[in-house]
Scaffold this motif. Structure first.
Motif, PDB file in Angstrom:
ATOM      1  N   THR A   1       0.841  -1.196   0.000  1.00 46.01           N
ATOM      2  CA  THR A   1       0.000   0.000   0.000  1.00 46.01           C
ATOM      3  C   THR A   1       0.872   1.241   0.000  1.00 46.01           C
ATOM      4  OG1 THR A   1      -1.821  -1.095   1.191  1.00 46.01           O
ATOM      5  CG2 THR A   1      -1.720   1.307   1.315  1.00 46.01           C
ATOM      6  N   ILE A   2       0.470   2.242  -0.779  1.00 45.56           N
ATOM      7  CA  ILE A   2       1.162   3.531  -0.802  1.00 45.56           C
ATOM      8  C   ILE A   2       0.309   4.537  -0.027  1.00 45.56           C
ATOM      9  CG2 ILE A   2       2.244   5.289  -2.252  1.00 45.56           C
ATOM     10  CD1 ILE A   2       1.984   3.268  -4.578  1.00 45.56           C
ATOM     11  N   VAL A   3       0.901   5.184   0.961  1.00 44.66           N
ATOM     12  CA  VAL A   3       0.190   6.175   1.772  1.00 44.66           C
ATOM     13  C   VAL A   3       0.767   7.554   1.473  1.00 44.66           C
ATOM     14  CG1 VAL A   3      -0.419   6.917   4.093  1.00 44.66           C
ATOM     15  CG2 VAL A   3      -0.255   4.468   3.568  1.00 44.66           C
ATOM     16  N   PHE A   4      -0.095   8.474   1.033  1.00 47.03           N
ATOM     17  CA  PHE A   4       0.317   9.814   0.637  1.00 47.03           C
ATOM     18  C   PHE A   4      -0.011  10.817   1.739  1.00 47.03           C
ATOM     19  CE2 PHE A   4      -0.056   7.567  -3.348  1.00 47.03           C
ATOM     20  CZ  PHE A   4       0.923   8.124  -4.166  1.00 47.03           C
ATOM     21  N   CYS A   5       0.992  11.626   2.104  1.00 43.91           N
ATOM     22  CA  CYS A   5       0.831  12.639   3.155  1.00 43.91           C
ATOM     23  C   CYS A   5       1.060  14.025   2.549  1.00 43.91           C
ATOM     24  CB  CYS A   5       1.840  12.399   4.277  1.00 43.91           C
ATOM     25  SG  CYS A   5       1.857  10.706   4.926  1.00 43.91           S
ATOM     26  N   HIS A   6       0.050  14.864   2.559  1.00 45.85           N
ATOM     27  CA  HIS A   6       0.147  16.180   1.921  1.00 45.85           C
ATOM     28  C   HIS A   6       0.831  17.199   2.820  1.00 45.85           C
ATOM     29  CE1 HIS A   6      -2.864  18.295   4.343  1.00 45.85           C
ATOM     30  NE2 HIS A   6      -3.591  17.185   4.320  1.00 45.85           N
TER      31      HIS A   6
END
Length: 360
Positions: free
Chosen positions: A78-83
């Motif tokens: 899983t890829i988790v994106f943090c803005h």
């Protein structure tokens, strides 16, 4: 502090702080005006319309965090994106669009506390360390413990990843975190951050900010409206220089960026500023120094200058450093093809490692 001074500083907070730009409203006027004589390839792009399966995750202090999941739940990782600061998960629009085309990637997007669709934080919890704790809660709620994770963070999102590493090194040491992508971010030494303002005004801004924050808490609506109107005039002079490096940046992209910033309340922008200036997580880089990593820097990033990203890359052992020319602080929006392809390479590295471990 008189009302005129508060209004001026409030303008700077509300329109400069978001990504190190002076004021993004005027950028739209400037960019759109220049671009009317030329085609805008992004004019029809459905910014803000890409949505995933929604989930609400409760933070340790009870703040509800808005999370969205794209892709199959049985994906191998899983890829988790943090803005970043004053943005929201929609800043990953191009990466979400393009990486999701194959349909075999599972991606998690979330809005940091007080940003986007997430709940509001109190002032004492508006910190990078708390954001790291929030990321831990998101991981616990969205990813099976046996599923490897690739963490990707932009600006404050990269700092959030470092805060997670500092608080939970076991996630990285156990292999649960398989790789890290850090885009336009810093591990510290941001105490002289002026958010793109001239140095002299930046010093006044820093000295005055705590009092501005208290004032905003007392009568926010009046100051927000007045300050951001003043900020629109300031923006015309500095936005193009600070926000973007490419003189041909799409006016639609600038407009979309403005909308995200305007959606972030001015007191939230003010509340998070001190934690960015105090951020120091250089030691945390040791936690994932041996993991596959990507570091992206931009030659005209005035909020987290390229030297900060290079320093991060120098502290890592298995890293690809990508330097984007003619780019400012939001390289994943300004030159999305470069950032997306770099992420594809990072993902391919993770896949190779996973395959090697299975065949061993």
């Amino acid at each position: 502090m008189n009302k005129k001074r508060i209004g001026l500083i409030g303008a700077a907070v509300g329109t400069s702080a978001a990504i190190g730009v002076g004021a993004v409203v005027a950028a739209r006027r400037y960019a759109v005006g220049r671009a009317r004589l030329a085609p805008d390839p992004d004019a029809g792009e459905p910014f803000g319309e890409l949505r995933g399966r929604p989930l609400t995750v409760e933070a340790t202090d009870g703040v509800p965090l808005h999370v969205e999941i794209d892709g199959p739940d049985d994906a191998p990782f899983t890829i988790v994106f943090c803005h970043g600061y004053a943005l929201n998960q929609d800043c990953w629009h191009y990466q979400r669009r393009d990486l999701g085309r194959d349909g075999d990637l599972r991606m998690v997007f979330w809005d940091q506390r007080s940003h986007g669709r997430s709940g509001r934080s109190d002032l004492t919890h508006a910190t990078v360390d708390q954001c790291g704790a929030d990321l831990f809660a998101v991981l616990e709620a969205t990813v099976d413990p046996d599923t490897p994770v690739v963490l990707v963070g932009h600006s404050m999102g990269g700092m959030t990843i470092m805060a997670l590493a500092d608080a939970h090194p076991e996630l990285f040491e156990s292999g649960r975190i398989a790789a890290v992508g850090l885009i336009n971010t810093s591990s510290g030494e941001l105490a002289e951050l002026t958010l793109g303002l001239p140095m002299a005004f930046g010093k006044v801004f820093k000295a005055t900010l705590p009092r501005v924050t208290r004032t905003l808490g007392g009568k926010p609506a009046e100051l927000i409206d007045r300050g951001r109107r003043v900020g629109a005039d300031v923006a015309f002079m500095v936005t193009r220089r600070i926000a973007f490096g490419d003189k041909n940046v799409s006016p639609t992209v600038v407009d979309f960026l403005e909308q995200m910033i305007r959606a972030t309340p001015i007191d939230v922008i003010a509340a998070f500023y001190p934690t960015l200036a105090a951020h120091d997580k250089l030691a945390a880089l040791e936690v994932f120094a041996d993991l596959p990593a990507l570091v992206v820097v931009a030659d005209e990033d005035r909020l987290t200058p390229a030297a900060h990203g290079r320093a991060i890359a120098n502290a890592l052992n298995d890293v690809e450093l990508v330097e984007v020319a003619e780019a400012g602080h939001v390289s994943m929006m300004e030159h999305p093809e470069i950032v997306t392809q770099a992420l594809v390479r990072l993902i391919d590295r993770v896949r190779r490692v996973e395959e090697e471990e299975r065949s061993a």
